[in-house]
Write an enzyme that holds these catalytic residues in place. Structure first.
Site, PDB file in Angstrom:
ATOM      1  N   GLU A   1      13.544 -24.814 -18.881  1.00 22.97           N
ATOM      2  CA  GLU A   1      13.149 -24.263 -17.587  1.00 22.97           C
ATOM      3  C   GLU A   1      14.386 -23.720 -16.868  1.00 22.97           C
ATOM      4  OE1 GLU A   1      10.300 -26.122 -14.536  1.00 22.97           O
ATOM      5  OE2 GLU A   1      12.217 -26.130 -13.475  1.00 22.97           O
TER       6      GLU A   1
ATOM      7  N   HIS B   1       6.267 -18.762 -14.296  1.00 20.39           N
ATOM      8  CA  HIS B   1       5.534 -19.652 -13.380  1.00 20.39           C
ATOM      9  C   HIS B   1       4.923 -18.775 -12.287  1.00 20.39           C
ATOM     10  CE1 HIS B   1       7.981 -23.592 -14.195  1.00 20.39           C
ATOM     11  NE2 HIS B   1       7.998 -22.812 -15.260  1.00 20.39           N
TER      12      HIS B   1
ATOM     13  N   ASP C   1       3.599 -26.354  -3.700  1.00 18.95           N
ATOM     14  CA  ASP C   1       3.470 -27.314  -2.587  1.00 18.95           C
ATOM     15  C   ASP C   1       3.265 -26.578  -1.277  1.00 18.95           C
ATOM     16  OD1 ASP C   1       3.672 -29.686  -4.017  1.00 18.95           O
ATOM     17  OD2 ASP C   1       5.845 -29.478  -4.156  1.00 18.95           O
TER      18      ASP C   1
ATOM     19  N   ALA D   1      -4.835 -24.879  -8.878  1.00 16.30           N
ATOM     20  CA  ALA D   1      -4.224 -24.247 -10.047  1.00 16.30           C
ATOM     21  C   ALA D   1      -5.282 -23.853 -11.080  1.00 16.30           C
ATOM     22  CB  ALA D   1      -3.200 -25.193 -10.661  1.00 16.30           C
TER      23      ALA D   1
HETATM   24  P1  FAD Z   1      -3.368 -28.405  -8.532  1.00 18.40           P
HETATM   25  O1  FAD Z   1      -3.869 -28.727  -9.893  1.00 18.40           O
HETATM   26  O2  FAD Z   1      -4.089 -27.336  -7.791  1.00 18.40           O
HETATM   27  O3  FAD Z   1      -3.339 -29.713  -7.699  1.00 18.40           O
HETATM   28  C1  FAD Z   1      -2.942 -29.722  -6.336  1.00 18.40           C
HETATM   29  C2  FAD Z   1      -3.648 -30.885  -5.632  1.00 18.40           C
HETATM   30  O4  FAD Z   1      -5.052 -30.626  -5.590  1.00 18.40           O
HETATM   31  C3  FAD Z   1      -3.475 -32.212  -6.365  1.00 18.40           C
HETATM   32  O5  FAD Z   1      -3.424 -33.213  -5.412  1.00 18.40           O
HETATM   33  C4  FAD Z   1      -4.752 -32.320  -7.183  1.00 18.40           C
HETATM   34  O6  FAD Z   1      -5.062 -33.663  -7.448  1.00 18.40           O
HETATM   35  C5  FAD Z   1      -5.760 -31.662  -6.256  1.00 18.40           C
HETATM   36  N1  FAD Z   1      -6.860 -30.994  -6.975  1.00 18.40           N
HETATM   37  C6  FAD Z   1      -6.756 -30.104  -8.000  1.00 18.40           C
HETATM   38  N2  FAD Z   1      -7.983 -29.666  -8.382  1.00 18.40           N
HETATM   39  C7  FAD Z   1      -8.882 -30.290  -7.567  1.00 18.40           C
HETATM   40  C8  FAD Z   1     -10.296 -30.258  -7.447  1.00 18.40           C
HETATM   41  N3  FAD Z   1     -11.045 -29.495  -8.244  1.00 18.40           N
HETATM   42  N4  FAD Z   1     -10.875 -31.025  -6.496  1.00 18.40           N
HETATM   43  C9  FAD Z   1     -10.121 -31.797  -5.662  1.00 18.40           C
HETATM   44  N5  FAD Z   1      -8.772 -31.877  -5.734  1.00 18.40           N
HETATM   45  C10 FAD Z   1      -8.160 -31.137  -6.670  1.00 18.40           C
HETATM   46  N6  FAD Z   1       6.152 -25.568  -7.785  1.00 18.40           N
HETATM   47  C11 FAD Z   1       6.579 -24.356  -7.375  1.00 18.40           C
HETATM   48  O7  FAD Z   1       6.498 -24.037  -6.186  1.00 18.40           O
HETATM   49  N7  FAD Z   1       7.091 -23.438  -8.260  1.00 18.40           N
HETATM   50  C12 FAD Z   1       7.212 -23.691  -9.589  1.00 18.40           C
HETATM   51  O8  FAD Z   1       7.665 -22.854 -10.354  1.00 18.40           O
HETATM   52  C13 FAD Z   1       6.774 -24.986 -10.057  1.00 18.40           C
HETATM   53  N8  FAD Z   1       6.845 -25.298 -11.367  1.00 18.40           N
HETATM   54  C14 FAD Z   1       6.373 -26.507 -11.796  1.00 18.40           C
HETATM   55  C15 FAD Z   1       6.400 -26.796 -13.175  1.00 18.40           C
HETATM   56  C16 FAD Z   1       5.919 -28.008 -13.649  1.00 18.40           C
HETATM   57  C17 FAD Z   1       5.952 -28.294 -15.131  1.00 18.40           C
HETATM   58  C18 FAD Z   1       5.411 -28.969 -12.730  1.00 18.40           C
HETATM   59  C19 FAD Z   1       4.907 -30.286 -13.221  1.00 18.40           C
HETATM   60  C20 FAD Z   1       5.368 -28.693 -11.371  1.00 18.40           C
HETATM   61  C21 FAD Z   1       5.847 -27.458 -10.889  1.00 18.40           C
HETATM   62  N9  FAD Z   1       5.795 -27.129  -9.532  1.00 18.40           N
HETATM   63  C22 FAD Z   1       6.238 -25.901  -9.102  1.00 18.40           C
HETATM   64  C23 FAD Z   1       5.276 -28.088  -8.544  1.00 18.40           C
HETATM   65  C24 FAD Z   1       3.764 -27.936  -8.320  1.00 18.40           C
HETATM   66  O9  FAD Z   1       3.443 -26.687  -7.775  1.00 18.40           O
HETATM   67  C25 FAD Z   1       3.342 -29.043  -7.371  1.00 18.40           C
HETATM   68  O10 FAD Z   1       3.498 -30.284  -8.004  1.00 18.40           O
HETATM   69  C26 FAD Z   1       1.959 -28.938  -6.749  1.00 18.40           C
HETATM   70  O11 FAD Z   1       1.864 -29.902  -5.720  1.00 18.40           O
HETATM   71  C27 FAD Z   1       0.792 -29.239  -7.694  1.00 18.40           C
HETATM   72  O12 FAD Z   1       0.631 -28.203  -8.510  1.00 18.40           O
HETATM   73  P2  FAD Z   1      -0.605 -28.090  -9.542  1.00 18.40           P
HETATM   74  O13 FAD Z   1      -0.362 -26.818 -10.209  1.00 18.40           O
HETATM   75  O14 FAD Z   1      -0.765 -29.283 -10.359  1.00 18.40           O
HETATM   76  O15 FAD Z   1      -1.827 -27.961  -8.510  1.00 18.40           O
END
Ligand code: FAD
Length: 301
Positions: A20, A80, A112, A130
């Site tokens: 990364e 990303h 976030d 996501a």
């Molecule tokens: P989601 O899956 O949308 O989850 C977000 C929240 O919503 C969680 O609390 C989840 O439990 C909840 N949720 C999801 N789906 C539902 C549903 N259907 N019903 C109810 N609740 C739901 N951040 C950046 O800004 N830029 C980056 O480039 C970046 N890269 C990352 C790379 C990796 C490998 C990881 C692990 C994280 C990265 N992050 C990055 C951080 C990430 O964006 C945050 O951790 C964010 O808070 C969660 O992202 P997610 O894609 O899992 O979101």
């Protein structure tokens, strides 16, 4: 070949290796990034992911890094993409820009919400989760006539959250929704207990989640970096790692302790069946390459 294809085949022979990177914020950081990428390339990584700031804060710089990876190296970039705080039209524009650059691998993330916002809501036409972003990327690409087999979209997975009693089912449900939406692979957040990763994979398989789940590993080579990471991710540092770093005599000993701790973790999860390692590099090559060397996945840095 997309990352889905690579993960489908490569781990049969050897674990995949990926890195990364983040877009540099200053000219000095820009200048040191490309020599580091050149060094990282010596490990023949299967792909290299480039982060994207929440709220689109790095839209231009992330695109510039991805473009240079495509035009100036043989590396396969994974872009990303976040959707928090963006309108659907803005997200679509960014997807179009990446597709124009030749990107065929994405990591779909929500990002976030701004700090201090207790009850975050997406824009009225925005994308909330996501999993919805996965579908949107696939739809935009399909609308441009890009065949589904020429595109792969990955997602994030969270071993430490899955390890909490309250988080377990939610983590599985969310990952299942991401797969259902078309995600082809997952990269994990950092974790320090191998059992957390192995339990997530076991439970995911029991829940019918079949996509490869590639563990994210960080060689933490200074206590400061370790504390900062814990603050950013909310993943608690194990006392053993802290005392290994704090107990080291000098910077060199800390570096060695950090690489050794990452080695121990990586060894255990690879033995447990992890399909590869995604190494968080902080745009530096030495610790990532020394970790891989210690695992027999590459020569010394
Ligand atoms: P989601 O899956 O949308 O989850 C977000 C929240 O919503 C969680 O609390 C989840 O439990 C909840 N949720 C999801 N789906 C539902 C549903 N259907 N019903 C109810 N609740 C739901 N951040 C950046 O800004 N830029 C980056 O480039 C970046 N890269 C990352 C790379 C990796 C490998 C990881 C692990 C994280 C990265 N992050 C990055 C951080 C990430 O964006 C945050 O951790 C964010 O808070 C969660 O992202 P997610 O894609 O899992 O979101």
């Amino acid at each position: 070949m997309t990352v889905r294809d690579i993960l489908g085949e490569a781990h049969l022979q050897r674990p995949t290796v990926s890195f990364e990177l983040f877009p540099p914020r200053t000219p000095e950081a820009e200048a040191s990034l490309w020599p580091a990428v050149e060094q990282l390339a010596t490990a023949s990584p299967d792909f290299v992911s480039v982060t994207y700031g929440a709220s689109g804060s790095t839209r231009t710089s992330s695109r510039a890094v991805v473009r240079r990876l495509i035009t100036g190296t043989k590396l396969v970039p994974v872009a990303h993409l976040t959707c928090v705080e963006a309108s659907r039209a803005e997200v679509t524009d960014v997807i179009d820009e990446f597709l124009d650059e030749g990107v065929r691998d994405f990591l779909a993330l929500r990002g976030d919400p701004p700090t201090g916002v207790a009850d975050w809501q997406p824009q009225p036409d925005g994308i909330r989760y996501a999993s919805q972003l996965v579908s949107h990327i696939l739809d935009v690409a399909a609308g441009r006539g890009i065949p589904a087999d020429q595109l792969s979209v990955g997602v994030a997975a969270f071993p430490a959250a899955h390890a909490t009693p309250d988080g377990r089912q939610q983590a599985l449900d969310v990952l299942a929704a991401k797969q259902e939406a078309g995600a082809a692979f997952a990269l994990t957040q950092v974790f320090f207990d191998p059992e957390q990763y192995l339990a997530l994979v076991d439970d995911a398989r029991d829940a019918g989640i079949t996509i490869p789940i590639v563990p994210g590993v960080i060689p933490l080579t200074t206590p400061r970096r370790a504390y900062r990471l814990a603050e950013l991710t909310g993943v608690a540092l194990p006392p053993g790692l802290v005392s290994r770093l704090e107990g080291a005599d000098d910077g060199t000993a800390q570096y060695r302790a950090g690489v050794a701790a990452a080695h121990d973790l990586a060894q255990e999860i690879l033995e447990g069946g992890a399909p590869g390692l995604h190494v968080y590099t902080f745009n530096k090559h030495a610790a990532a390459l020394d970790l891989l060397a210690s695992l027999g996945l590459h020569g010394e840095s």
